[in-house]
Design a protein around this motif. Structure first.
Motif, short mmCIF file in Angstrom:
data_model
loop_
_atom_site.label_atom_id
_atom_site.label_comp_id
_atom_site.label_asym_id
_atom_site.label_seq_id
_atom_site.Cartn_x
_atom_site.Cartn_y
_atom_site.Cartn_z
N ARG A 196 39.38 35.01 46.54
CA ARG A 196 39.25 36.47 46.46
C ARG A 196 37.86 36.95 46.84
O ARG A 196 37.66 38.14 47.09
CB ARG A 196 39.59 36.93 45.04
N THR A 197 36.89 36.05 46.89
CA THR A 197 35.52 36.45 47.22
C THR A 197 35.20 36.30 48.70
O THR A 197 34.10 36.65 49.14
CB THR A 197 34.49 35.59 46.44
N ARG A 253 34.51 36.41 52.61
CA ARG A 253 34.09 37.39 53.61
C ARG A 253 34.52 36.87 54.98
O ARG A 253 34.73 35.66 55.15
CB ARG A 253 32.58 37.57 53.58
N CYS A 290 30.77 37.40 41.95
CA CYS A 290 30.65 37.40 43.41
C CYS A 290 31.50 38.50 44.03
O CYS A 290 31.05 39.21 44.95
CB CYS A 290 31.07 36.04 43.96
N GLU A 291 32.72 38.64 43.54
CA GLU A 291 33.61 39.67 44.08
C GLU A 291 33.02 41.06 43.89
O GLU A 291 33.04 41.90 44.81
CB GLU A 291 34.97 39.57 43.37
N GLU A 292 32.44 41.31 42.72
CA GLU A 292 31.84 42.62 42.45
C GLU A 292 30.58 42.85 43.27
O GLU A 292 30.18 43.99 43.49
CB GLU A 292 31.53 42.75 40.96
#
Length: 348
Positions: A35-36, A38, A133-135
């Motif tokens: 989900r993190t 890029r 990390c996602e945030e």
């Protein structure tokens, strides 16, 4: 005399290292790490190294790196069996640091070390890392889980994190343009973040407070374990909008030790203590330890997790942008010429 029939075949598991548990952990954390991701990430979790292509938007890219841990806040996590937020602390301590130089966090790696791997505990920690990390918009591209029998007491572990970001060379923020008359804005913290916990733990023990007791509408344990605030999205929004002269992540050393790190020689930041209200947790800590104000300001963030320095003509707009991005913002002081023998940051 020992014969070959007496010899037992030993395994790594017999020495206390469970490789199957490690494999199970990797499988559990893959969805969180995914989900993190890029677009610049090349490959997935599990390689010997992580590949990351430089974003094309940077004209003259400069890499900015940072590393940190969570400190003795982990001792409270062990005591409370609360492991779901310390991963956010880990990410925040590094990404907030590189952010103050104008860098956009790109990717993150973690190091989790323990004596015996408890998959459920480790998964909770790393899930928190992935959430942080996602945030922050940075990819969790890898890490290391080290099971080292005899190195750590049962149920304990240690954490370290490593963040890499990027900024265009022309946009590096180093405080060199700060001058008298500039305004210091303070962004509210979410709590004690990850600093001062050796003293916090001592005061908790001294007071005998019930960690489950109500503290201003929340269990005390949730207040004292609140994860470090991530300022990435709001600060990047500000940097897109107007010039920022300097920033300081208020970590170990508090306001009085961190703001000077971005000030040019001969400048002092005068901070007005009355410009914000000391949050209840810090009021409690001060009362429990009869702590002098100067000691408070150099040990804890005291409710200000990030300081942002802008020109006076940009202060109102900067306040509006940060507030619009969800921050609680205070105008906490200004920059002036330093007096002979005076500290580079004073709280009055």
């Amino acid at each position: 005399m020992t014969t070959s029939a007496d010899k037992t075949s030993l395994t790594y598991r017999d020495a206390g290292v469970d490789m199957e548990a490690g494999d199970a952990l990797v499988e559990q954390i893959k969805p969180f790490a995914k989900r993190t991701m890029r677009p610049e990430v090349m490959g997935g979790i599990g390689g010997f190294g992580s590949l990351f292509a430089m974003p094309k938007k940077f004209k003259e890219p400069v890499l900015v790196s940072g590393t940190d841990g969570v400190g003795t806040k982990l001792k409270l996590a062990f005591q409370l069996n609360k492991h779901d937020t310390v991963g956010i602390d880990l990410v925040a301590m590094s990404v907030n640091d590189i952010l103050v130089q104008g860098a956009e966090p790109l990717f993150f790696l973690d190091y989790f070390a323990c004596g015996k791997l408890e998959v459920g505990t480790a998964a909770a920690v790393i899930k928190g890392i992935a959430l942080g990390c996602e945030e922050s918009g940075c990819a969790l591209v890898g890490g290391e889980t080290a099971e080292m029998p005899g190195m750590y007491p049962a149920g304990e572990y240690d954490l370290a994190g490593f963040a890499v970001g990027c900024v265009d060379k022309a946009n590096i923020i180093d405080g060199s343009t700060i001058q008298a008359g500039d305004v210091v804005l303070g962004l509210a913290s979410s709590g004690a973040h990850s600093n001062g916990y050796s003293l916090i733990r001592k005061l908790i023990e001294k007071s005998g407070i019930d960690m489950e007791s109500d503290f201003h509408g929340k269990p005390f344990k949730d207040v004292v374990m609140a994860p470090t605030k991530l300022y990435v999205k709001s600060i990047l929004k500000l940097l897109e909008t107007l010039p920022v002269k300097g920033m300081a992540h208020i970590t170990g050393g508090g306001i009085t030790e961190n703001v000077p790190r971005v000030l040019p020689a001969g400048m002092t930041a005068e901070v007005q203590a009355a410009s914000w209200t000391l949050p209840p947790l810090f009021q409690w800590l001060q009362a429990q330890g009869n702590i002098e104000p100067l000691e408070m300001y150099r040990t804890f963030n005291c409710g200000i997790g990030m300081a942002v320095i802008v020109a006076a003509e940009h202060a109102e707009q900067a306040h509006a942008v940060l507030a619009g991005a969800g921050e609680t913002v205070y105008r906490i002081g200004h920059i002036r010429a330093q007096q002979p023998g005076e500290a580079p940051t004073v709280v009055v």
